[in-house]
Design a protein around this motif. Sequence first.
Motif, PDB file in Angstrom:
ATOM      1  N   GLU A 163       0.857  -1.178   0.000  1.00 38.48           N
ATOM      2  CA  GLU A 163       0.000   0.000   0.000  1.00 38.48           C
ATOM      3  C   GLU A 163       0.897   1.233   0.000  1.00 38.48           C
ATOM      4  OE1 GLU A 163      -1.693   1.058   3.974  1.00 38.48           O
ATOM      5  OE2 GLU A 163      -1.080  -0.975   4.497  1.00 38.48           O
ATOM      6  N   MET A 206      -3.886  -1.185  -3.475  1.00 41.39           N
ATOM      7  CA  MET A 206      -5.011  -2.066  -3.164  1.00 41.39           C
ATOM      8  C   MET A 206      -4.752  -3.499  -3.644  1.00 41.39           C
ATOM      9  SD  MET A 206      -8.192   0.540  -3.954  1.00 41.39           S
ATOM     10  CE  MET A 206      -9.405  -0.437  -3.082  1.00 41.39           C
ATOM     11  N   SER A 242      -2.442  -7.335  -3.397  1.00 39.09           N
ATOM     12  CA  SER A 242      -2.204  -8.324  -2.351  1.00 39.09           C
ATOM     13  C   SER A 242      -0.843  -8.998  -2.471  1.00 39.09           C
ATOM     14  CB  SER A 242      -3.307  -9.384  -2.377  1.00 39.09           C
ATOM     15  OG  SER A 242      -3.342 -10.034  -3.646  1.00 39.09           O
TER      16      SER A 242
END
Length: 201
Positions: A127, A161, A163
């Motif tokens: 992030e 956003m 992972s």
Amino acid sequence: MIRALPLNCTLKADPSESSSTDAMLAVVADAFRARNAEVSETVRVAALNIKPGVTSDEGEGDDWPSLRTRILAHDVLILGGPIWMSQIGSIAKRVLERMDVFLSETDDEGRMPSYGKVAVAAIVGNEDGAHFSCAQIFQALNDVGWTIPAIGACYWVGEAMGSTDFKDLDATPEMVTKTARMMAGNAAHLAGLLAGHNYPG
């Protein structure tokens, strides 16, 4: 020989659990070794009992006194940690808070224990927040006497956003490796200069 100590400020307390901070610190450690610096074993801070407080010893069970001794026995501190909520994680903040007492632990020349020592940052996250985390770390470390070299941070952040974690990449990005080399070279050079000529106080 310049000696560097990596601190892994991941939130994961189990040293056997892999962390992206460990992966980044491995890249940085290799860069320091390439500059003929000795890199000590990484300390997983969350595995220790670093009590809250702003003294050098918060009493029974506090692991900070021994960690403090290890930190100050080195020329370079490599403070590694993850981004959480767009800022450096709480474990790194605990380390910074415990060094606040350096302000009152000065020698006869007014120098804090960290004077003449260099600190760099190694940041990971998926992030935004790398620059803000570095700003937090550098301001705090400078306040308590550490010297920050040019190119004092090496970081990686994934897609916004996303992972993907740094430890899961197939290869280290070229710019991360290049930045780690620049940071290690500048930090080792500066630490060598300060080792022979500390600040006058």
